[in-house]
Design a protein around this motif. Structure first.
Motif, PDB file in Angstrom:
ATOM      1  N   PRO A 184       4.403   7.265  -0.058  1.00  0.00           N
ATOM      2  CA  PRO A 184       4.410   6.095  -0.934  1.00  0.00           C
ATOM      3  C   PRO A 184       5.496   5.130  -0.468  1.00  0.00           C
ATOM      4  CG  PRO A 184       5.401   7.985  -2.052  1.00  0.00           C
ATOM      5  CD  PRO A 184       4.824   8.487  -0.757  1.00  0.00           C
ATOM      6  N   ARG A 185       5.260   3.850  -0.673  1.00  0.00           N
ATOM      7  CA  ARG A 185       6.249   2.890  -0.200  1.00  0.00           C
ATOM      8  C   ARG A 185       6.206   1.611  -1.020  1.00  0.00           C
ATOM      9  NH1 ARG A 185       2.372   3.609   3.687  1.00  0.00           N
ATOM     10  NH2 ARG A 185       0.937   1.884   4.008  1.00  0.00           N
ATOM     11  N   PRO A 186       7.358   0.917  -1.048  1.00  0.00           N
ATOM     12  CA  PRO A 186       7.378  -0.402  -1.698  1.00  0.00           C
ATOM     13  C   PRO A 186       6.610  -1.394  -0.840  1.00  0.00           C
ATOM     14  CG  PRO A 186       9.621   0.389  -1.172  1.00  0.00           C
ATOM     15  CD  PRO A 186       8.657   1.295  -0.488  1.00  0.00           C
ATOM     16  N   ILE A 187       5.826  -2.224  -1.477  1.00  0.00           N
ATOM     17  CA  ILE A 187       5.032  -3.215  -0.742  1.00  0.00           C
ATOM     18  C   ILE A 187       5.047  -4.544  -1.482  1.00  0.00           C
ATOM     19  CG2 ILE A 187       3.443  -1.485   0.200  1.00  0.00           C
ATOM     20  CD1 ILE A 187       1.379  -2.679  -1.898  1.00  0.00           C
ATOM     21  N   THR A 188       4.543  -5.559  -0.807  1.00  0.00           N
ATOM     22  CA  THR A 188       4.237  -6.828  -1.456  1.00  0.00           C
ATOM     23  C   THR A 188       2.720  -6.894  -1.638  1.00  0.00           C
ATOM     24  OG1 THR A 188       6.118  -7.899  -0.418  1.00  0.00           O
ATOM     25  CG2 THR A 188       4.380  -9.331  -1.261  1.00  0.00           C
ATOM     26  N   ILE A 189       2.306  -7.167  -2.850  1.00  0.00           N
ATOM     27  CA  ILE A 189       0.882  -7.138  -3.182  1.00  0.00           C
ATOM     28  C   ILE A 189       0.110  -8.219  -2.417  1.00  0.00           C
ATOM     29  CG2 ILE A 189      -0.796  -7.411  -5.055  1.00  0.00           C
ATOM     30  CD1 ILE A 189       0.814  -5.016  -5.542  1.00  0.00           C
ATOM     31  N   ALA A 198      -1.317   1.631 -11.913  1.00  0.00           N
ATOM     32  CA  ALA A 198      -2.103   2.814 -12.273  1.00  0.00           C
ATOM     33  C   ALA A 198      -1.501   3.551 -13.469  1.00  0.00           C
ATOM     34  CB  ALA A 198      -2.198   3.753 -11.075  1.00  0.00           C
ATOM     35  N   GLU A 199      -0.259   3.235 -13.794  1.00  0.00           N
ATOM     36  CA  GLU A 199       0.411   3.942 -14.880  1.00  0.00           C
ATOM     37  C   GLU A 199       0.264   3.192 -16.202  1.00  0.00           C
ATOM     38  OE1 GLU A 199       1.960   6.853 -14.624  1.00  0.00           O
ATOM     39  OE2 GLU A 199       2.675   6.915 -16.684  1.00  0.00           O
ATOM     40  N   CYS A 200       0.699   1.933 -16.228  1.00  0.00           N
ATOM     41  CA  CYS A 200       0.746   1.204 -17.497  1.00  0.00           C
ATOM     42  C   CYS A 200      -0.331   0.120 -17.585  1.00  0.00           C
ATOM     43  CB  CYS A 200       2.134   0.603 -17.722  1.00  0.00           C
ATOM     44  SG  CYS A 200       2.545  -0.727 -16.591  1.00  0.00           S
ATOM     45  N   GLY A 201      -1.015  -0.142 -16.457  1.00  0.00           N
ATOM     46  CA  GLY A 201      -2.113  -1.093 -16.494  1.00  0.00           C
ATOM     47  C   GLY A 201      -1.712  -2.553 -16.427  1.00  0.00           C
ATOM     48  N   THR A 202      -0.424  -2.811 -16.220  1.00  0.00           N
ATOM     49  CA  THR A 202       0.011  -4.194 -16.131  1.00  0.00           C
ATOM     50  C   THR A 202      -0.565  -4.857 -14.880  1.00  0.00           C
ATOM     51  OG1 THR A 202       1.941  -5.621 -16.385  1.00  0.00           O
ATOM     52  CG2 THR A 202       2.133  -3.882 -14.789  1.00  0.00           C
ATOM     53  N   THR A 203      -0.838  -6.140 -14.940  1.00  0.00           N
ATOM     54  CA  THR A 203      -1.407  -6.845 -13.798  1.00  0.00           C
ATOM     55  C   THR A 203      -0.355  -7.061 -12.718  1.00  0.00           C
ATOM     56  OG1 THR A 203      -2.997  -7.961 -15.203  1.00  0.00           O
ATOM     57  CG2 THR A 203      -2.564  -8.955 -13.064  1.00  0.00           C
ATOM     58  N   LEU A 204      -0.732  -6.725 -11.503  1.00  0.00           N
ATOM     59  CA  LEU A 204       0.145  -6.927 -10.351  1.00  0.00           C
ATOM     60  C   LEU A 204      -0.429  -8.077  -9.541  1.00  0.00           C
ATOM     61  CD1 LEU A 204       0.480  -3.155  -9.450  1.00  0.00           C
ATOM     62  CD2 LEU A 204       2.217  -4.563 -10.561  1.00  0.00           C
ATOM     63  N   LYS A 205       0.277  -9.188  -9.537  1.00  0.00           N
ATOM     64  CA  LYS A 205      -0.249 -10.384  -8.887  1.00  0.00           C
ATOM     65  C   LYS A 205       0.079 -10.413  -7.411  1.00  0.00           C
ATOM     66  CE  LYS A 205      -0.388 -13.288 -12.963  1.00  0.00           C
ATOM     67  NZ  LYS A 205       0.089 -14.494 -13.633  1.00  0.00           N
ATOM     68  N   LYS A 206      -0.811 -11.034  -6.673  1.00  0.00           N
ATOM     69  CA  LYS A 206      -0.611 -11.246  -5.245  1.00  0.00           C
ATOM     70  C   LYS A 206       0.768 -11.861  -4.999  1.00  0.00           C
ATOM     71  CE  LYS A 206      -2.598 -13.888  -1.437  1.00  0.00           C
ATOM     72  NZ  LYS A 206      -3.620 -14.877  -1.078  1.00  0.00           N
ATOM     73  N   GLY A 207       1.508 -11.268  -4.057  1.00  0.00           N
ATOM     74  CA  GLY A 207       2.818 -11.790  -3.710  1.00  0.00           C
ATOM     75  C   GLY A 207       3.963 -11.138  -4.451  1.00  0.00           C
ATOM     76  N   ALA A 254       6.113  -7.709  -5.932  1.00  0.00           N
ATOM     77  CA  ALA A 254       6.504  -6.416  -5.375  1.00  0.00           C
ATOM     78  C   ALA A 254       5.943  -5.282  -6.215  1.00  0.00           C
ATOM     79  CB  ALA A 254       8.025  -6.309  -5.320  1.00  0.00           C
ATOM     80  N   ALA A 255       5.607  -4.188  -5.537  1.00  0.00           N
ATOM     81  CA  ALA A 255       5.076  -3.013  -6.230  1.00  0.00           C
ATOM     82  C   ALA A 255       5.252  -1.811  -5.317  1.00  0.00           C
ATOM     83  CB  ALA A 255       3.604  -3.213  -6.576  1.00  0.00           C
ATOM     84  N   TYR A 256       4.873  -0.650  -5.819  1.00  0.00           N
ATOM     85  CA  TYR A 256       4.855   0.555  -4.999  1.00  0.00           C
ATOM     86  C   TYR A 256       3.409   0.953  -4.754  1.00  0.00           C
ATOM     87  CZ  TYR A 256       9.835   1.136  -5.867  1.00  0.00           C
ATOM     88  OH  TYR A 256      11.179   0.956  -5.924  1.00  0.00           O
ATOM     89  N   TYR A 257       3.152   1.447  -3.551  1.00  0.00           N
ATOM     90  CA  TYR A 257       1.802   1.815  -3.154  1.00  0.00           C
ATOM     91  C   TYR A 257       1.770   3.268  -2.685  1.00  0.00           C
ATOM     92  CZ  TYR A 257      -2.541   1.857  -0.466  1.00  0.00           C
ATOM     93  OH  TYR A 257      -3.779   2.167   0.035  1.00  0.00           O
ATOM     94  N   TRP A 258       0.797   4.020  -3.172  1.00  0.00           N
ATOM     95  CA  TRP A 258       0.603   5.414  -2.767  1.00  0.00           C
ATOM     96  C   TRP A 258      -0.667   5.493  -1.915  1.00  0.00           C
ATOM     97  CZ3 TRP A 258       4.372   4.648  -5.908  1.00  0.00           C
ATOM     98  CH2 TRP A 258       5.294   5.658  -6.180  1.00  0.00           C
TER      99      TRP A 258
END
Ligand SMILES: [Zn+2]
Length: 73
Positions: free
Chosen positions: A8-13, A20-29, A31-35
């Motif tokens: 897993p790693r930190p990424i830019t969307i 996948a946990e809380c369902g919040t929207t992750l917008k393009k650009g 930061a998030a974590y990716y598995w």
């Protein structure tokens, strides 16, 4: 630490998605974590604790290198 393809790693969307946990929207650009292993995205607040758990588990795995891990596929 040994690097795995599925780490897993930190990424830019690149594409808008949902945590996948809380369902919040992750917008393009943003930061998030990716598995990569399961293709899931997590927001920073959800992903950070999961990511730390991974780092801790990964360092534990190093202890078993050399004797093999019966759980590894
Ligand atoms: Zn979340």
């Amino acid at each position: 630490m040994k690097k795995y393809f599925n780490d897993p790693r930190p990424i830019t969307i690149r594409y808008t998605g949902k945590c996948a946990e809380c369902g919040t929207t992750l917008k393009k650009g943003s930061a998030a974590y990716y598995w990569p292993s399961d293709g899931k995205l997590y927001c920073l607040s959800c992903g950070e604790s999961e990511y730390r758990q991974f780092l801790s588990a990964a360092s534990d795995e190093e202890v078993y290198q050399g004797i093999g891990n019966p759980l590894a596929c």
